[in-house]
Write an enzyme that holds these catalytic residues in place. Structure first.
Site, PDB file in Angstrom:
ATOM      1  N   HIS A 143       3.792   1.592   2.592  1.00 56.37           N
ATOM      2  CA  HIS A 143       5.043   0.904   2.149  1.00 56.37           C
ATOM      3  C   HIS A 143       5.767   1.509   1.001  1.00 56.37           C
ATOM      4  O   HIS A 143       7.205   1.739   0.996  1.00 56.37           O
ATOM      5  CB  HIS A 143       4.647  -0.702   1.507  1.00 56.37           C
ATOM      6  CG  HIS A 143       3.805  -1.425   2.424  1.00 56.37           C
ATOM      7  ND1 HIS A 143       2.728  -1.834   2.224  1.00 56.37           N
ATOM      8  CD2 HIS A 143       3.909  -1.538   3.866  1.00 56.37           C
ATOM      9  CE1 HIS A 143       2.229  -2.619   3.238  1.00 56.37           C
ATOM     10  NE2 HIS A 143       2.971  -2.527   4.432  1.00 56.37           N
ATOM     11  N   CYS A 145       2.191 -10.338  20.592  1.00 54.53           N
ATOM     12  CA  CYS A 145       1.154  -9.630  19.532  1.00 54.53           C
ATOM     13  C   CYS A 145       1.696 -10.246  18.289  1.00 54.53           C
ATOM     14  O   CYS A 145       2.826 -10.031  18.049  1.00 54.53           O
ATOM     15  CB  CYS A 145       1.343  -8.319  19.686  1.00 54.53           C
ATOM     16  SG  CYS A 145       0.549  -7.441  18.324  1.00 54.53           S
ATOM     17  N   CYS A 192      -2.763  -4.213  21.957  1.00 55.62           N
ATOM     18  CA  CYS A 192      -1.801  -3.724  21.491  1.00 55.62           C
ATOM     19  C   CYS A 192      -2.200  -2.267  20.938  1.00 55.62           C
ATOM     20  O   CYS A 192      -3.205  -2.550  20.185  1.00 55.62           O
ATOM     21  CB  CYS A 192      -1.034  -4.933  20.439  1.00 55.62           C
ATOM     22  SG  CYS A 192      -0.231  -3.900  19.324  1.00 55.62           S
ATOM     23  N   LYS A 206      -6.778  -1.409   7.502  1.00 63.46           N
ATOM     24  CA  LYS A 206      -7.481  -2.534   6.633  1.00 63.46           C
ATOM     25  C   LYS A 206      -9.058  -2.303   6.934  1.00 63.46           C
ATOM     26  O   LYS A 206      -9.891  -2.656   6.071  1.00 63.46           O
ATOM     27  CB  LYS A 206      -7.089  -3.899   7.068  1.00 63.46           C
ATOM     28  CG  LYS A 206      -5.962  -4.079   6.118  1.00 63.46           C
ATOM     29  CD  LYS A 206      -5.396  -5.684   6.251  1.00 63.46           C
ATOM     30  CE  LYS A 206      -4.231  -5.819   5.722  1.00 63.46           C
ATOM     31  NZ  LYS A 206      -3.327  -7.042   6.284  1.00 63.46           N
ATOM     32  N   CYS A 242       2.573  -7.541  15.758  1.00 58.49           N
ATOM     33  CA  CYS A 242       3.796  -7.053  15.650  1.00 58.49           C
ATOM     34  C   CYS A 242       5.077  -7.913  15.744  1.00 58.49           C
ATOM     35  O   CYS A 242       6.178  -7.583  15.507  1.00 58.49           O
ATOM     36  CB  CYS A 242       4.113  -6.202  17.092  1.00 58.49           C
ATOM     37  SG  CYS A 242       2.892  -4.738  17.449  1.00 58.49           S
ATOM     38  N   LYS A 283      -6.748   7.840   9.476  1.00 58.15           N
ATOM     39  CA  LYS A 283      -5.834   6.956   9.663  1.00 58.15           C
ATOM     40  C   LYS A 283      -5.998   5.865   8.669  1.00 58.15           C
ATOM     41  O   LYS A 283      -7.082   5.339   8.380  1.00 58.15           O
ATOM     42  CB  LYS A 283      -5.667   6.353  11.125  1.00 58.15           C
ATOM     43  CG  LYS A 283      -4.606   5.662  11.477  1.00 58.15           C
ATOM     44  CD  LYS A 283      -4.594   5.193  12.897  1.00 58.15           C
ATOM     45  CE  LYS A 283      -3.492   4.040  13.148  1.00 58.15           C
ATOM     46  NZ  LYS A 283      -3.320   3.271  14.336  1.00 58.15           N
ATOM     47  N   HIS A 299       0.901  -1.201  -0.276  1.00 59.29           N
ATOM     48  CA  HIS A 299       0.008   0.032  -0.076  1.00 59.29           C
ATOM     49  C   HIS A 299       0.959   1.139   0.045  1.00 59.29           C
ATOM     50  O   HIS A 299       2.160   1.031   0.133  1.00 59.29           O
ATOM     51  CB  HIS A 299      -1.219  -0.133   1.243  1.00 59.29           C
ATOM     52  CG  HIS A 299      -0.402  -0.163   2.620  1.00 59.29           C
ATOM     53  ND1 HIS A 299       0.523   0.901   3.109  1.00 59.29           N
ATOM     54  CD2 HIS A 299      -0.480  -1.163   3.500  1.00 59.29           C
ATOM     55  CE1 HIS A 299       0.730   0.751   4.206  1.00 59.29           C
ATOM     56  NE2 HIS A 299       0.128  -0.749   4.652  1.00 59.29           N
ATOM     57  N   HIS A 347      -2.110  -2.593  16.965  1.00 58.08           N
ATOM     58  CA  HIS A 347      -3.061  -3.691  16.177  1.00 58.08           C
ATOM     59  C   HIS A 347      -4.264  -3.835  16.708  1.00 58.08           C
ATOM     60  O   HIS A 347      -5.315  -4.648  16.367  1.00 58.08           O
ATOM     61  CB  HIS A 347      -2.281  -4.949  16.262  1.00 58.08           C
ATOM     62  CG  HIS A 347      -1.028  -4.902  15.304  1.00 58.08           C
ATOM     63  ND1 HIS A 347       0.171  -4.753  16.009  1.00 58.08           N
ATOM     64  CD2 HIS A 347      -1.273  -4.859  13.969  1.00 58.08           C
ATOM     65  CE1 HIS A 347       0.997  -4.600  14.776  1.00 58.08           C
ATOM     66  NE2 HIS A 347       0.459  -4.781  13.580  1.00 58.08           N
TER      67      HIS A 347
HETATM   68  N1  MSP Z   1       8.786  -7.023   8.261  1.00 55.16           N
HETATM   69  C1  MSP Z   1       8.805  -6.040   9.144  1.00 55.16           C
HETATM   70  C2  MSP Z   1      10.205  -5.157   8.732  1.00 55.16           C
HETATM   71  C3  MSP Z   1      11.418  -6.307   8.915  1.00 55.16           C
HETATM   72  S1  MSP Z   1      13.068  -5.210   8.361  1.00 55.16           S
HETATM   73  C4  MSP Z   1      14.058  -6.153   8.815  1.00 55.16           C
HETATM   74  C5  MSP Z   1       7.529  -5.223   8.912  1.00 55.16           C
HETATM   75  N2  MSP Z   1       7.118  -4.993   7.849  1.00 55.16           N
HETATM   76  S2  MSP Z   1       5.675  -4.059   7.449  1.00 55.16           S
HETATM   77  O1  MSP Z   1       5.485  -4.338   6.002  1.00 55.16           O
HETATM   78  O2  MSP Z   1       4.713  -4.433   8.321  1.00 55.16           O
HETATM   79  O3  MSP Z   1       6.197  -2.818   7.398  1.00 55.16           O
HETATM   80  C6  MSP Z   1       7.450  -2.170   7.016  1.00 55.16           C
HETATM   81  C7  MSP Z   1       7.374  -1.019   6.762  1.00 55.16           C
HETATM   82  O4  MSP Z   1       6.327  -0.136   5.897  1.00 55.16           O
HETATM   83  C8  MSP Z   1       7.290   0.017   8.071  1.00 55.16           C
HETATM   84  O5  MSP Z   1       8.418   0.024   8.937  1.00 55.16           O
HETATM   85  C9  MSP Z   1       6.988   1.512   7.590  1.00 55.16           C
HETATM   86  O6  MSP Z   1       8.184   1.978   7.199  1.00 55.16           O
HETATM   87  C10 MSP Z   1       6.220   1.151   6.439  1.00 55.16           C
HETATM   88  N3  MSP Z   1       4.930   1.462   6.764  1.00 55.16           N
HETATM   89  C11 MSP Z   1       3.860   0.613   6.746  1.00 55.16           C
HETATM   90  N4  MSP Z   1       2.723   1.414   6.915  1.00 55.16           N
HETATM   91  C12 MSP Z   1       2.856   2.546   7.089  1.00 55.16           C
HETATM   92  C13 MSP Z   1       2.131   3.942   7.095  1.00 55.16           C
HETATM   93  N5  MSP Z   1       0.765   3.781   7.306  1.00 55.16           N
HETATM   94  N6  MSP Z   1       2.830   5.049   6.863  1.00 55.16           N
HETATM   95  C14 MSP Z   1       4.272   5.026   6.665  1.00 55.16           C
HETATM   96  N7  MSP Z   1       4.828   3.721   6.601  1.00 55.16           N
HETATM   97  C15 MSP Z   1       4.382   2.811   6.821  1.00 55.16           C
HETATM   98  O7  MSP Z   1       7.293  -4.056   9.807  1.00 55.16           O
END
Ligand code: MSP
Length: 481
Positions: free
Chosen positions: A20, A127, A145, A295, A130, A292, A17, A148
């Site tokens: 990411h 959790c 949490c 999902k 997390c 915010k 999304h 979540h």
């Molecule tokens: N798999 C772990 C990271 C392991 S690194 C060794 C993880 N993955 S994740 O897919 O849940 O999220 C990764 C990153 O996506 C978050 O740290 C953040 O950088 C980014 N984001 C996820 N949702 C976000 C927003 N709503 N806004 C900004 N960044 C976001 O955590």
């Protein structure tokens, strides 16, 4: 000098999304800047997927597919999404790969041999979202949490522990020596006060886990997903040709995962006798149209939707210019449409089009004398200053300030009239305008990589400009966002 840039590796139970995409586009923009500065061979940009999680097992089950098939499909989806939005990663790592398994074993064995792992019993609140144990003090008033909004599972198990508690003082020392180990300062202070509050040892294996890399010394235990995931950054450069990238490692991550990256990871590296990353930067989170993203609210936006509507460069600029990198902020559709319409199409697109049309018409395409490479360099240096500090919004704002100043010059001097009364003066104005376009072109290679080749074509060679083109189709032709 080298630069090794990484994004977090993303969980495969989710589809990409724009949260990411924000992190990945920011890292990509930094990688493009460093490639210009150091040469592409001195920059290594890594992204990938985090696959050894219980979430993977559950998501595969839900999809009705065997795990390997599910993983192939989802990891492939992440990769093609990044390809489609123009992410210039040099490597895409998957934590189910053999190379990762090998490096994880190597590093874990070093930590074990250093006496930092022991067997023990653990009881706590886990959790699944997390993928971590939470303390009572981490939970909200409902016992959930806070990220979540679910009550964590109570787990009691016998497993292996990492002596994180041993590293508190050492961590404080390394942060005092190198504050760049976590920026911005606000995030560093959070982490420092967490360390100062006292670190507990952490459980690093699961006997019951279905998915994961077995411990090198006890096949019955699978390694805790975060312990394996963090090592991905080392795996990708763990070859004789690439290992010297390690000293220049720069991790970009979200503020939600600093405890892992800035407490556990440096402690693991110290224990394994490896150097720490050179720098880490934790960015903020954003709301969409003030709400915010979640999902359950169904307001998760795919980067592909935006890219297909406005193009990759608008997606990049829209996300990175809404608020400064490192802060929290808001991303709104209305602002994106405005950015596209006003700044990109009317500002930048029109400027390029008008100047190139006029130079072709009145100077037969010949570039006049007086384009100052020194001034181009000086302006680029200002832009570079923002990029070095990771002030991505400021860098983009600076780019559009130059666009505005060039448009003002064009409107004020009206060189299409001057050509009839004072050709020398008209040529000076065109030289200044072309100089500004050259400056913008250099920055566009980093900020607008999709549009950049057309800017290059329009600016032609040292003698003559090229043909005018439309850089951005007008927004009226597009559906409402
Ligand atoms: N798999 C772990 C990271 C392991 S690194 C060794 C993880 N993955 S994740 O897919 O849940 O999220 C990764 C990153 O996506 C978050 O740290 C953040 O950088 C980014 N984001 C996820 N949702 C976000 C927003 N709503 N806004 C900004 N960044 C976001 O955590």
């Amino acid at each position: 000098m080298k630069k090794y840039l990484t994004t977090p590796i993303y969980y495969v139970n989710d589809v990409p999304h724009i949260g990411h995409a924000y992190c990945t586009l920011a890292t990509d923009t930094l990688a493009r800047y460093w490639r210009e500065k150091l040469g592409a061979e001195n920059v290594f940009f890594l992204t990938g997927t985090d696959e050894n999680s219980q979430k993977t097992v559950e998501a595969a089950r839900k999809s009705g597919k065997p795990i390997p098939e599910y993983l192939e499909e989802i990891a492939g989806n992440w990769r093609t999404t990044w390809d489609e939005i123009g992410i210039s990663y040099d490597d895409f790592i998957r934590t189910t790969e053999k190379r990762h398994h090998e490096t994880v074993h190597k590093i874990l064995q070093k930590i074990y041999d250093n006496g930092d792992i022991y067997r023990g019993k653990y009881e706590g609140h886990y959790c699944d979202g997390c993928e971590t144990f939470l303390k009572e003090s981490d939970l909200n008033e409902k016992g959930e949490c806070p990220d979540h909004l679910k009550i964590p599972r109570k787990i009691s198990e016998e497993n292996y522990f990492f002596k994180l508690s041993k590293y508190g003082d050492k961590l404080l020392e390394v942060y005092a020596k190198n504050p760049r180990l976590l920026e911005p300062e606000k995030r560093r202070n959070e982490v420092l006060s967490f360390i100062k509050s006292g670190l507990d040892d952490i459980s690093i294996s699961r006997e019951s886990a279905e998915m994961g890399i077995p411990l090198p010394w006890d096949e019955n235990h699978k390694i805790y997903v975060w312990f394996d995931a963090l090592i991905n950054y080392y795996t990708a450069i763990d070859t004789d040709e690439k290992r010297d990238f390690w000293n220049s490692a720069c991790h970009i991550l979200g503020k939600d995962i600093t405890r892992f990256h800035n407490v556990i990871w440096p402690a693991m590296l110290m224990s394994a006798g490896l150097p720490l990353p050179q720098e880490e930067f934790a960015h903020g989170f954003f709301t969409i149209d003030g709400v915010k993203m979640s999902k359950s609210l169904g307001n998760m936006v795919s980067p592909l939707e935006i890219s297909r509507e406005f193009g990759n460069d608008a997606l990049r600029l829209g996300l990175l210019s809404s608020f400064e990198f490192g802060n929290d902020g808001d991303f709104s559709h209305e602002n994106l449409a405005k950015l596209y319409d006003k700044k990109m199409a009317s500002g930048l697109g029109n400027l390029f089009n008008r100047v190139i049309v006029l130079v072709n018409k009145f100077l037969d395409g010949q570039k006049p004398a007086g384009i100052s490479t020194d001034e181009i360099k000086a302006e680029y240096e200002n832009f570079a200053g923002f990029m070095e500090e990771k002030k991505l919004k400021s860098a983009i704002d600076y780019f559009f300030q130059i666009v505005d100043s060039a448009n003002e010059l064009l409107n004020e001097k009206e060189p299409w009239k001057l050509v009839k009364t004072d050709m020398d003066e008209a040529k000076k104005v065109f030289a200044k305008l072309l100089q500004k376009l050259e400056t913008l072109k250099l920055m566009a290679k980093i900020l607008l990589p999709e549009t950049y080749p057309r800017m290059v074509d329009m600016l032609g060679d040292t003698e003559k400009v090229g043909e005018a083109q439309i850089l951005f189709a007008r927004i009226e032709k597009k559906s409402n966002p």
